[in-house]
Design a protein around this motif. Structure first.
Motif, PDB file in Angstrom:
ATOM      1  N   THR A  31      18.006  -5.641  39.129  1.00 38.75           N
ATOM      2  CA  THR A  31      18.226  -4.428  38.346  1.00 38.75           C
ATOM      3  C   THR A  31      17.250  -4.427  37.170  1.00 38.75           C
ATOM      4  O   THR A  31      17.136  -5.423  36.456  1.00 38.75           O
ATOM      5  CB  THR A  31      19.667  -4.351  37.823  1.00 38.75           C
ATOM      6  N   PHE A  32      16.550  -3.297  37.009  1.00 35.11           N
ATOM      7  CA  PHE A  32      15.516  -3.191  35.981  1.00 35.11           C
ATOM      8  C   PHE A  32      15.751  -1.951  35.126  1.00 35.11           C
ATOM      9  O   PHE A  32      16.022  -0.871  35.648  1.00 35.11           O
ATOM     10  CB  PHE A  32      14.131  -3.099  36.629  1.00 35.11           C
ATOM     11  N   ILE A  33      15.647  -2.133  33.815  1.00 34.84           N
ATOM     12  CA  ILE A  33      15.648  -1.022  32.870  1.00 34.84           C
ATOM     13  C   ILE A  33      14.250  -0.935  32.280  1.00 34.84           C
ATOM     14  O   ILE A  33      13.722  -1.921  31.757  1.00 34.84           O
ATOM     15  CB  ILE A  33      16.689  -1.231  31.762  1.00 34.84           C
ATOM     16  N   LEU A  34      13.641   0.253  32.345  1.00 40.02           N
ATOM     17  CA  LEU A  34      12.270   0.439  31.858  1.00 40.02           C
ATOM     18  C   LEU A  34      12.258   1.508  30.780  1.00 40.02           C
ATOM     19  O   LEU A  34      12.712   2.634  31.015  1.00 40.02           O
ATOM     20  CB  LEU A  34      11.345   0.785  33.024  1.00 40.02           C
ATOM     21  N   LEU A  35      11.740   1.137  29.604  1.00 40.39           N
ATOM     22  CA  LEU A  35      11.964   1.914  28.395  1.00 40.39           C
ATOM     23  C   LEU A  35      10.759   2.722  27.926  1.00 40.39           C
ATOM     24  O   LEU A  35      10.655   3.051  26.748  1.00 40.39           O
ATOM     25  CB  LEU A  35      12.428   0.976  27.270  1.00 40.39           C
ATOM     26  N   GLY A  36       9.847   3.069  28.822  1.00 35.62           N
ATOM     27  CA  GLY A  36       8.801   4.016  28.470  1.00 35.62           C
ATOM     28  C   GLY A  36       7.485   3.424  28.016  1.00 35.62           C
ATOM     29  O   GLY A  36       7.327   2.224  27.881  1.00 35.62           O
ATOM     30  N   ASP A  37       6.515   4.308  27.755  1.00 32.96           N
ATOM     31  CA  ASP A  37       5.121   3.971  27.461  1.00 32.96           C
ATOM     32  C   ASP A  37       4.535   3.127  28.598  1.00 32.96           C
ATOM     33  O   ASP A  37       4.126   1.986  28.418  1.00 32.96           O
ATOM     34  CB  ASP A  37       4.985   3.262  26.114  1.00 32.96           C
ATOM     35  N   TYR A  38       4.504   3.746  29.763  1.00 33.47           N
ATOM     36  CA  TYR A  38       4.100   3.037  30.979  1.00 33.47           C
ATOM     37  C   TYR A  38       2.596   2.859  31.076  1.00 33.47           C
ATOM     38  O   TYR A  38       2.122   1.825  31.565  1.00 33.47           O
ATOM     39  CB  TYR A  38       4.647   3.784  32.209  1.00 33.47           C
ATOM     40  N   VAL A  39       1.829   3.846  30.630  1.00 31.67           N
ATOM     41  CA  VAL A  39       0.368   3.750  30.668  1.00 31.67           C
ATOM     42  C   VAL A  39      -0.201   4.225  29.335  1.00 31.67           C
ATOM     43  O   VAL A  39       0.492   4.804  28.509  1.00 31.67           O
ATOM     44  CB  VAL A  39      -0.227   4.582  31.829  1.00 31.67           C
ATOM     45  N   GLY A  40      -1.521   3.984  29.160  1.00 31.02           N
ATOM     46  CA  GLY A  40      -2.182   4.285  27.895  1.00 31.02           C
ATOM     47  C   GLY A  40      -2.723   2.993  27.313  1.00 31.02           C
ATOM     48  O   GLY A  40      -2.110   1.931  27.474  1.00 31.02           O
ATOM     49  N   GLU A  41      -3.898   3.057  26.687  1.00 31.99           N
ATOM     50  CA  GLU A  41      -4.621   1.927  26.105  1.00 31.99           C
ATOM     51  C   GLU A  41      -5.513   1.193  27.106  1.00 31.99           C
ATOM     52  O   GLU A  41      -6.659   0.917  26.816  1.00 31.99           O
ATOM     53  CB  GLU A  41      -3.699   0.875  25.438  1.00 31.99           C
ATOM     54  N   LEU A  42      -4.999   0.835  28.281  1.00 29.24           N
ATOM     55  CA  LEU A  42      -5.727  -0.079  29.160  1.00 29.24           C
ATOM     56  C   LEU A  42      -6.208   0.609  30.433  1.00 29.24           C
ATOM     57  O   LEU A  42      -5.850   1.754  30.717  1.00 29.24           O
ATOM     58  CB  LEU A  42      -4.860  -1.294  29.465  1.00 29.24           C
ATOM     59  N   ALA A  43      -7.009  -0.103  31.205  1.00 28.64           N
ATOM     60  CA  ALA A  43      -7.729   0.482  32.336  1.00 28.64           C
ATOM     61  C   ALA A  43      -6.862   0.596  33.593  1.00 28.64           C
ATOM     62  O   ALA A  43      -5.844  -0.090  33.733  1.00 28.64           O
ATOM     63  CB  ALA A  43      -8.967  -0.359  32.648  1.00 28.64           C
ATOM     64  N   TYR A  44      -7.303   1.471  34.484  1.00 28.24           N
ATOM     65  CA  TYR A  44      -6.718   1.660  35.817  1.00 28.24           C
ATOM     66  C   TYR A  44      -5.215   1.948  35.768  1.00 28.24           C
ATOM     67  O   TYR A  44      -4.393   1.215  36.324  1.00 28.24           O
ATOM     68  CB  TYR A  44      -6.985   0.429  36.697  1.00 28.24           C
ATOM     69  N   PRO A  45      -4.805   3.022  35.096  1.00 29.77           N
ATOM     70  CA  PRO A  45      -3.373   3.330  34.969  1.00 29.77           C
ATOM     71  C   PRO A  45      -2.660   3.504  36.301  1.00 29.77           C
ATOM     72  O   PRO A  45      -1.457   3.233  36.394  1.00 29.77           O
ATOM     73  CB  PRO A  45      -3.354   4.631  34.154  1.00 29.77           C
ATOM     74  N   GLN A  46      -3.383   3.929  37.330  1.00 29.03           N
ATOM     75  CA  GLN A  46      -2.707   4.143  38.609  1.00 29.03           C
ATOM     76  C   GLN A  46      -2.195   2.842  39.210  1.00 29.03           C
ATOM     77  O   GLN A  46      -1.196   2.840  39.946  1.00 29.03           O
ATOM     78  CB  GLN A  46      -3.642   4.859  39.595  1.00 29.03           C
ATOM     79  N   LYS A  47      -2.821   1.721  38.887  1.00 22.40           N
ATOM     80  CA  LYS A  47      -2.327   0.428  39.378  1.00 22.40           C
ATOM     81  C   LYS A  47      -0.938   0.144  38.799  1.00 22.40           C
ATOM     82  O   LYS A  47      -0.057  -0.365  39.512  1.00 22.40           O
ATOM     83  CB  LYS A  47      -3.307  -0.687  39.024  1.00 22.40           C
ATOM     84  N   THR A  48      -0.750   0.465  37.536  1.00 19.53           N
ATOM     85  CA  THR A  48       0.569   0.300  36.919  1.00 19.53           C
ATOM     86  C   THR A  48       1.585   1.235  37.563  1.00 19.53           C
ATOM     87  O   THR A  48       2.702   0.814  37.903  1.00 19.53           O
ATOM     88  CB  THR A  48       0.494   0.571  35.409  1.00 19.53           C
ATOM     89  N   MET A  49       1.214   2.502  37.731  1.00 21.61           N
ATOM     90  CA  MET A  49       2.145   3.469  38.299  1.00 21.61           C
ATOM     91  C   MET A  49       2.545   3.081  39.720  1.00 21.61           C
ATOM     92  O   MET A  49       3.722   3.214  40.100  1.00 21.61           O
ATOM     93  CB  MET A  49       1.539   4.871  38.283  1.00 21.61           C
ATOM     94  N   ASN A  50       1.621   2.582  40.521  1.00 23.93           N
ATOM     95  CA  ASN A  50       1.954   2.180  41.888  1.00 23.93           C
ATOM     96  C   ASN A  50       2.935   1.018  41.910  1.00 23.93           C
ATOM     97  O   ASN A  50       3.829   0.960  42.768  1.00 23.93           O
ATOM     98  CB  ASN A  50       0.679   1.817  42.655  1.00 23.93           C
ATOM     99  N   ILE A  51       2.789   0.092  40.966  1.00 22.05           N
ATOM    100  CA  ILE A  51       3.741  -1.021  40.869  1.00 22.05           C
ATOM    101  C   ILE A  51       5.135  -0.491  40.520  1.00 22.05           C
ATOM    102  O   ILE A  51       6.145  -0.919  41.098  1.00 22.05           O
ATOM    103  CB  ILE A  51       3.273  -2.043  39.817  1.00 22.05           C
ATOM    104  N   LEU A  52       5.184   0.458  39.602  1.00 15.29           N
ATOM    105  CA  LEU A  52       6.477   1.020  39.186  1.00 15.29           C
ATOM    106  C   LEU A  52       7.133   1.799  40.315  1.00 15.29           C
ATOM    107  O   LEU A  52       8.351   1.705  40.514  1.00 15.29           O
ATOM    108  CB  LEU A  52       6.288   1.914  37.964  1.00 15.29           C
ATOM    109  N   TYR A  53       6.361   2.568  41.058  1.00 10.66           N
ATOM    110  CA  TYR A  53       6.920   3.309  42.193  1.00 10.66           C
ATOM    111  C   TYR A  53       7.474   2.348  43.244  1.00 10.66           C
ATOM    112  O   TYR A  53       8.538   2.582  43.825  1.00 10.66           O
ATOM    113  CB  TYR A  53       5.867   4.218  42.813  1.00 10.66           C
ATOM    114  N   SER A  54       6.754   1.261  43.488  1.00 11.91           N
ATOM    115  CA  SER A  54       7.223   0.260  44.454  1.00 11.91           C
ATOM    116  C   SER A  54       8.509  -0.406  43.969  1.00 11.91           C
ATOM    117  O   SER A  54       9.452  -0.619  44.748  1.00 11.91           O
ATOM    118  CB  SER A  54       6.133  -0.796  44.672  1.00 11.91           C
ATOM    119  N   LEU A  55       8.554  -0.721  42.675  1.00 13.53           N
ATOM    120  CA  LEU A  55       9.756  -1.330  42.104  1.00 13.53           C
ATOM    121  C   LEU A  55      10.948  -0.393  42.251  1.00 13.53           C
ATOM    122  O   LEU A  55      12.057  -0.817  42.596  1.00 13.53           O
ATOM    123  CB  LEU A  55       9.500  -1.641  40.622  1.00 13.53           C
TER     124      LEU A  55
END
Length: 287
Positions: A31-55
């Motif tokens: 069980t995971f709670i995710l509290l926002g600010d998922y992307v911004g500042e760093l490179a390749y934001p889609q890599k982060t989003m794909n991990i979150l969608y998979s999770l």
């Protein structure tokens, strides 16, 4: 007994995110709670989003919106105006937005700024990014404003992020737990930080986690992606923060704006010339 991983402020650091998820799964957390600010500042934001969608597909996840998500939504709503591709003040914002997909924006728009969670007969929890009132409001220790928010909040536990600092605040039987930042922790010695909550009969017990990860890989991405050319001073601050855990983007921006105002008489965001960014960096980071 229930265990929950609480992650906040990833800011596009997919390498740190992978390390935190791996650790949580090895602790048999699903069980995971995710509290926002998922992307911004760093490179390749889609890599982060794909991990979150998979999770989200594989595990029990609760997502809320951070102030960064509001940035992307508002920028789209306002006709994509006001940010420049090559500029230390807004170049990182421009880069991130133009690497998001329509799926990402739909997902961000679906999120609330807070939620109330209940798990079986356990004590309910309020989750938010900044505060239960405002997505960009900081819940700070020894603050009367924070204490008032705690007193007025219905549940006894508030989980938050936004400050990038792991924190526990107790007041009149109520508790705030700040999970810190997965992606760019402040005062975290350059480590990825999150929190594990474990239930007991009449309370939630927190465990603050700090993990080493491949910081050099994240910094290399800043350069390989071209982001360091689009937002040069901003990325210098990112690199320093990733390595040391000290001096936030906000602190350097405030210094740059103060220097600009001192010399030019006024300074209005986002019009902060590069020369003042460089002066601020030389005073705050290079000494």
């Amino acid at each position: 007994m229930m265990k929950i991983a609480v992650l906040s402020d990833i800011h596009g650091n997919y390498v740190a995110l992978q390390e935190c998820i791996k650790y949580a799964l090895n602790r048999e957390i699903d069980t995971f709670i995710l509290l926002g600010d998922y992307v911004g500042e760093l490179a390749y934001p889609q890599k982060t989003m794909n991990i979150l969608y998979s999770l989200k597909e594989k595990y029990n996840c609760f997502f809320i919106k951070g102030n960064k998500e509001d940035y992307w939504i508002d920028y789209q709503s306002n006709g994509e105006k006001g940010w420049n591709e090559f500029d230390s003040t807004t170049g990182s914002l421009y880069y991130t937005y133009h690497n998001l997909t329509s799926r990402d924006l739909v997902f961000f728009k679906s999120l609330s700024h807070k939620d109330e969670l209940e798990f079986d007969d356990l004590l309910p929890i309020t989750i938010c990014h900044g505060s239960p009132q405002k997505v960009n409001e900081k819940l700070l220790p020894n603050s009367e404003k924070t204490f008032t928010i705690m007193e007025n909040n219905e549940s006894s536990y508030i989980l938050c992020g936004h400050t990038h600092i792991q924190e526990k605040i107790e007041h009149k039987g109520k508790v705030i737990l700040n999970a810190g930042a997965v992606g760019v922790s402040l005062h975290g010695k350059g480590k990825a930080q999150f929190m594990i909550l474990q239930s007991s009969q009449d309370a939630w017990n927190e465990e603050f986690i700090s993990l080493d990860y491949d910081v050099d890989s994240v910094i290399n991405d800043l350069h390989i992606s071209g982001l360091s050319k689009k937002a040069p001073a901003w990325c210098k601050v990112s690199e320093h923060l990733l390595r040391t855990g000290e001096i936030s983007h906000g602190a350097v921006l405030a210094k740059a704006m103060a220097l600009c105002k001192e010399k030019d008489g006024e300074c209005n965001w986002p019009n902060v010339p590069e020369e003042y960014w460089n002066l601020a960096i030389s005073e705050l980071l290079d000494n």
